[in-house]
Design an enzyme around this catalytic site. Structure first.
Site, PDB file in Angstrom:
ATOM      1  N   GLY A 160      36.606  38.645  16.837  1.00  0.00           N
ATOM      2  CA  GLY A 160      38.007  38.546  16.416  1.00  0.00           C
ATOM      3  C   GLY A 160      38.129  37.818  15.091  1.00  0.00           C
ATOM      4  O   GLY A 160      39.020  36.999  14.903  1.00  0.00           O
ATOM      5  N   SER A 203      38.750  39.148  12.115  1.00  0.00           N
ATOM      6  CA  SER A 203      39.475  39.879  11.069  1.00  0.00           C
ATOM      7  C   SER A 203      40.798  39.237  10.684  1.00  0.00           C
ATOM      8  O   SER A 203      41.317  39.463   9.603  1.00  0.00           O
ATOM      9  CB  SER A 203      39.732  41.319  11.534  1.00  0.00           C
ATOM     10  OG  SER A 203      40.401  41.303  12.782  1.00  0.00           O
ATOM     11  N   ARG A 204      41.370  38.455  11.598  1.00  0.00           N
ATOM     12  CA  ARG A 204      42.670  37.829  11.291  1.00  0.00           C
ATOM     13  C   ARG A 204      42.868  36.589  12.157  1.00  0.00           C
ATOM     14  O   ARG A 204      42.036  36.273  13.011  1.00  0.00           O
ATOM     15  CB  ARG A 204      43.826  38.822  11.499  1.00  0.00           C
ATOM     16  CG  ARG A 204      43.875  39.425  12.890  1.00  0.00           C
ATOM     17  CD  ARG A 204      44.802  40.638  12.925  1.00  0.00           C
ATOM     18  NE  ARG A 204      44.596  41.416  14.136  1.00  0.00           N
ATOM     19  CZ  ARG A 204      45.332  41.287  15.241  1.00  0.00           C
ATOM     20  NH1 ARG A 204      46.319  40.433  15.267  1.00  0.00           N
ATOM     21  NH2 ARG A 204      45.072  42.024  16.298  1.00  0.00           N
ATOM     22  N   ASN A 251      34.118  46.581  20.562  1.00  0.00           N
ATOM     23  CA  ASN A 251      34.943  46.065  21.651  1.00  0.00           C
ATOM     24  C   ASN A 251      34.118  45.072  22.468  1.00  0.00           C
ATOM     25  O   ASN A 251      33.159  45.477  23.137  1.00  0.00           O
ATOM     26  CB  ASN A 251      35.397  47.235  22.518  1.00  0.00           C
ATOM     27  CG  ASN A 251      36.252  46.784  23.683  1.00  0.00           C
ATOM     28  OD1 ASN A 251      36.592  45.596  23.794  1.00  0.00           O
ATOM     29  ND2 ASN A 251      36.598  47.726  24.551  1.00  0.00           N
ATOM     30  N   VAL A 252      34.484  43.799  22.442  1.00  0.00           N
ATOM     31  CA  VAL A 252      33.674  42.798  23.164  1.00  0.00           C
ATOM     32  C   VAL A 252      33.655  43.041  24.671  1.00  0.00           C
ATOM     33  O   VAL A 252      32.778  42.547  25.376  1.00  0.00           O
ATOM     34  CB  VAL A 252      34.150  41.340  22.893  1.00  0.00           C
ATOM     35  CG1 VAL A 252      33.895  40.935  21.461  1.00  0.00           C
ATOM     36  CG2 VAL A 252      35.606  41.130  23.285  1.00  0.00           C
ATOM     37  N   ASN A 300      35.961  34.232  20.061  1.00  0.00           N
ATOM     38  CA  ASN A 300      37.360  33.982  19.724  1.00  0.00           C
ATOM     39  C   ASN A 300      38.285  35.159  20.050  1.00  0.00           C
ATOM     40  O   ASN A 300      39.489  34.969  20.203  1.00  0.00           O
ATOM     41  CB  ASN A 300      37.430  33.637  18.224  1.00  0.00           C
ATOM     42  CG  ASN A 300      38.828  33.740  17.673  1.00  0.00           C
ATOM     43  OD1 ASN A 300      39.636  32.833  17.843  1.00  0.00           O
ATOM     44  ND2 ASN A 300      39.153  34.864  17.027  1.00  0.00           N
ATOM     45  N   TYR A 313      46.306  36.042  31.370  1.00  0.00           N
ATOM     46  CA  TYR A 313      45.763  35.287  30.230  1.00  0.00           C
ATOM     47  C   TYR A 313      45.287  33.902  30.658  1.00  0.00           C
ATOM     48  O   TYR A 313      44.188  33.468  30.297  1.00  0.00           O
ATOM     49  CB  TYR A 313      46.865  35.190  29.175  1.00  0.00           C
ATOM     50  CG  TYR A 313      46.501  34.516  27.875  1.00  0.00           C
ATOM     51  CD1 TYR A 313      45.801  35.202  26.875  1.00  0.00           C
ATOM     52  CD2 TYR A 313      46.903  33.207  27.611  1.00  0.00           C
ATOM     53  CE1 TYR A 313      45.501  34.587  25.662  1.00  0.00           C
ATOM     54  CE2 TYR A 313      46.603  32.588  26.409  1.00  0.00           C
ATOM     55  CZ  TYR A 313      45.901  33.285  25.433  1.00  0.00           C
ATOM     56  OH  TYR A 313      45.612  32.669  24.234  1.00  0.00           O
ATOM     57  N   LYS A 317      41.565  32.322  30.513  1.00  0.00           N
ATOM     58  CA  LYS A 317      41.285  31.113  29.720  1.00  0.00           C
ATOM     59  C   LYS A 317      40.731  29.988  30.605  1.00  0.00           C
ATOM     60  O   LYS A 317      39.909  29.184  30.142  1.00  0.00           O
ATOM     61  CB  LYS A 317      42.546  30.665  28.975  1.00  0.00           C
ATOM     62  CG  LYS A 317      43.014  31.666  27.900  1.00  0.00           C
ATOM     63  CD  LYS A 317      41.934  31.948  26.867  1.00  0.00           C
ATOM     64  CE  LYS A 317      42.425  32.754  25.680  1.00  0.00           C
ATOM     65  NZ  LYS A 317      41.356  33.109  24.745  1.00  0.00           N
ATOM     66  N   ILE A 356      49.701  27.822  18.055  1.00  0.00           N
ATOM     67  CA  ILE A 356      49.190  27.949  16.680  1.00  0.00           C
ATOM     68  C   ILE A 356      49.860  29.148  16.016  1.00  0.00           C
ATOM     69  O   ILE A 356      49.972  30.221  16.631  1.00  0.00           O
ATOM     70  CB  ILE A 356      47.654  28.161  16.685  1.00  0.00           C
ATOM     71  CG1 ILE A 356      46.939  27.114  17.567  1.00  0.00           C
ATOM     72  CG2 ILE A 356      47.102  28.170  15.258  1.00  0.00           C
ATOM     73  CD1 ILE A 356      47.074  25.677  17.134  1.00  0.00           C
TER      74      ILE A 356
HETATM   75  P1  NAP Z   1      45.220  37.379  16.870  1.00  0.00           P
HETATM   76  O1  NAP Z   1      45.841  36.972  15.577  1.00  0.00           O
HETATM   77  O2  NAP Z   1      45.945  38.336  17.754  1.00  0.00           O
HETATM   78  O3  NAP Z   1      43.743  37.950  16.554  1.00  0.00           O
HETATM   79  C1  NAP Z   1      42.964  38.443  17.598  1.00  0.00           C
HETATM   80  C2  NAP Z   1      41.617  38.859  17.071  1.00  0.00           C
HETATM   81  O4  NAP Z   1      40.840  39.352  18.167  1.00  0.00           O
HETATM   82  C3  NAP Z   1      41.678  39.974  16.036  1.00  0.00           C
HETATM   83  O5  NAP Z   1      40.667  39.759  15.077  1.00  0.00           O
HETATM   84  C4  NAP Z   1      41.347  41.215  16.857  1.00  0.00           C
HETATM   85  O6  NAP Z   1      40.761  42.258  16.106  1.00  0.00           O
HETATM   86  C5  NAP Z   1      40.332  40.657  17.837  1.00  0.00           C
HETATM   87  N1  NAP Z   1      40.204  41.466  19.040  1.00  0.00           N
HETATM   88  C6  NAP Z   1      41.164  41.796  19.922  1.00  0.00           C
HETATM   89  N2  NAP Z   1      40.654  42.544  20.913  1.00  0.00           N
HETATM   90  C7  NAP Z   1      39.324  42.684  20.651  1.00  0.00           C
HETATM   91  C8  NAP Z   1      38.254  43.339  21.303  1.00  0.00           C
HETATM   92  N3  NAP Z   1      38.440  44.015  22.438  1.00  0.00           N
HETATM   93  N4  NAP Z   1      37.023  43.268  20.750  1.00  0.00           N
HETATM   94  C9  NAP Z   1      36.807  42.596  19.590  1.00  0.00           C
HETATM   95  N5  NAP Z   1      37.795  41.957  18.919  1.00  0.00           N
HETATM   96  C10 NAP Z   1      39.033  42.003  19.450  1.00  0.00           C
HETATM   97  O7  NAP Z   1      44.897  36.120  17.781  1.00  0.00           O
HETATM   98  P2  NAP Z   1      44.838  34.542  17.423  1.00  0.00           P
HETATM   99  O8  NAP Z   1      46.171  33.980  17.614  1.00  0.00           O
HETATM  100  O9  NAP Z   1      44.122  34.350  16.146  1.00  0.00           O
HETATM  101  O10 NAP Z   1      43.962  34.027  18.650  1.00  0.00           O
HETATM  102  C11 NAP Z   1      42.545  33.892  18.569  1.00  0.00           C
HETATM  103  C12 NAP Z   1      42.048  33.299  19.875  1.00  0.00           C
HETATM  104  O11 NAP Z   1      42.693  32.038  20.100  1.00  0.00           O
HETATM  105  C13 NAP Z   1      42.366  34.153  21.089  1.00  0.00           C
HETATM  106  O12 NAP Z   1      41.299  34.084  22.023  1.00  0.00           O
HETATM  107  C14 NAP Z   1      43.599  33.503  21.664  1.00  0.00           C
HETATM  108  O13 NAP Z   1      43.741  33.755  23.027  1.00  0.00           O
HETATM  109  C15 NAP Z   1      43.307  32.041  21.368  1.00  0.00           C
HETATM  110  N6  NAP Z   1      44.499  31.210  21.347  1.00  0.00           N
HETATM  111  C16 NAP Z   1      45.473  31.408  20.413  1.00  0.00           C
HETATM  112  C17 NAP Z   1      46.599  30.593  20.424  1.00  0.00           C
HETATM  113  C18 NAP Z   1      47.707  30.731  19.420  1.00  0.00           C
HETATM  114  O14 NAP Z   1      48.682  29.960  19.517  1.00  0.00           O
HETATM  115  N7  NAP Z   1      47.623  31.611  18.469  1.00  0.00           N
HETATM  116  C19 NAP Z   1      46.725  29.596  21.403  1.00  0.00           C
HETATM  117  C20 NAP Z   1      45.716  29.432  22.334  1.00  0.00           C
HETATM  118  C21 NAP Z   1      44.599  30.246  22.292  1.00  0.00           C
HETATM  119  P3  NAP Z   1      41.689  43.417  15.418  1.00  0.00           P
HETATM  120  O15 NAP Z   1      42.350  42.773  14.253  1.00  0.00           O
HETATM  121  O16 NAP Z   1      40.737  44.463  15.007  1.00  0.00           O
HETATM  122  O17 NAP Z   1      42.671  43.863  16.456  1.00  0.00           O
END
Ligand code: NAP
Length: 248
Positions: A13, A15-16, A64-65, A91, A156, A160, A189
């Site tokens: 993950g 890419s963004r 796809n992980v 991630n 979710y 987690k 975040i």
């Molecule tokens: P995000 O912006 O939605 O980015 C998700 C990333 O995961 C993207 O790079 C996406 O790739 C990749 N991804 C999704 N499904 C995938 C798959 N099947 N195989 C490989 N890659 C995959 O999420 P984020 O907010 O940065 O969150 C990152 C991590 O932190 C996650 O595990 C999330 O649960 C955790 N987290 C986030 C928050 C928050 O507040 N944001 C809070 C707690 C935990 P594509 O771009 O190609 O779709």
């Protein structure tokens, strides 16, 4: 300041969002980066360009992980390409939020497959390599809802919470091999994931944070960099909240 010169990191993950920031931070510290994304080529291309501009070796992989065979094959390919892997950041994550009443079986299965089984798949794929080299870092992205639970996130929060159990179990298995395994539990975040939250839920969450602000992706990347560094070599099986006090 920590440094990761000469190290190679796999970031799922990447890419963004949080994963991208971790990739950029690790590259700033000198690490080569292999990152995985799934289904968004444009973001991946842009991220790869930004990483290359930092002068490190980098490659984006679409994978796809949740797919065990694909993850295994890919990690072998990355080891072949980069020579050695030192750090794995699990991630990648997705959400399919709704109350149990309306949650479909497919919503539950999809979130467990990516967020929990994906961590197992990637961990198993690097496991032997880390064992043989007698060193390694695994950093798993959990969430504070894995500690507290959250209405509307049964799938979710279960994934987690599962990551926390997996982190501690693998830490116990690989401790004697000098491999550390830790989990980060972010709170709220600012990323595309949280941008998708309903306005009311966002306001309620912000009001409940003692520090009265959302976290930034850099807040997570800074901790990931520390956990990946030599300075964190005696920390394992730990779960660290980065949440402005939300879940204390
Ligand atoms: P995000 O912006 O939605 O980015 C998700 C990333 O995961 C993207 O790079 C996406 O790739 C990749 N991804 C999704 N499904 C995938 C798959 N099947 N195989 C490989 N890659 C995959 O999420 P984020 O907010 O940065 O969150 C990152 C991590 O932190 C996650 O595990 C999330 O649960 C955790 N987290 C986030 C928050 C928050 O507040 N944001 C809070 C707690 C935990 P594509 O771009 O190609 O779709």
């Amino acid at each position: 300041m920590f440094e990761l010169t000469g190290k190679t990191a796999i970031i799922t993950g990447g890419s963004r969002g949080i994963g991208k920031e971790i990739a950029l931070k690790f590259a700033d510290l000198g690490a080569n980066i292999a990152f995985l994304h799934y289904g968004d080529g444009e973001n991946a291309e842009q991220t790869q360009k930004e990483l290359e501009a930092k002068g490190v070796k980098t490659k984006a992989y679409e994978c796809n992980v949740a797919d065990f065979d694909a993850a295994t094959k890919l990690v072998d390919e990355i080891i072949e390409e980069f020579g050695e892997v030192h750090i794995l950041v699990n991630n990648a994550g997705i959400v399919r939020d709704t109350l149990v009443l309306s949650m479909k079986e497919s919503d539950f299965d999809a979130v467990i497959a990516v967020n929990l089984k994906g961590v197992f798949n990637m961990t198993k794929a690097v496991y032997k390599h880390f064992m043989k080299k007698r060193r390694g870092r695994i950093i798993n992205m959990s969430s504070i809802v894995g500690l507290t639970g959250n209405a509307g996130q049964v799938n979710y929060s279960s994934a987690k919470a599962g990551i926390i159990g997996m982190t501690k179990s693998v830490a116990k298995e690989l401790g004697s091999r000098n491999v550390t395994v830790n989990a980060i539990a972010p709170g709220f975040i600012r990323t595309e994931m949280t941008d998708g939250m309903p306005e009311k839920a966002r306001e309620a969450t912000l009001a409940a944070i003692p520090m009265k602000r959302a976290g930034e992706v850099a807040d997570i990347a800074n901790l990931a960099a520390f956990l990946a560094s030599d300075e964190a070599s005696y920390i394992t099986g730990e779960v660290i909240r980065v949440d402005g006090g939300l879940a204390m």
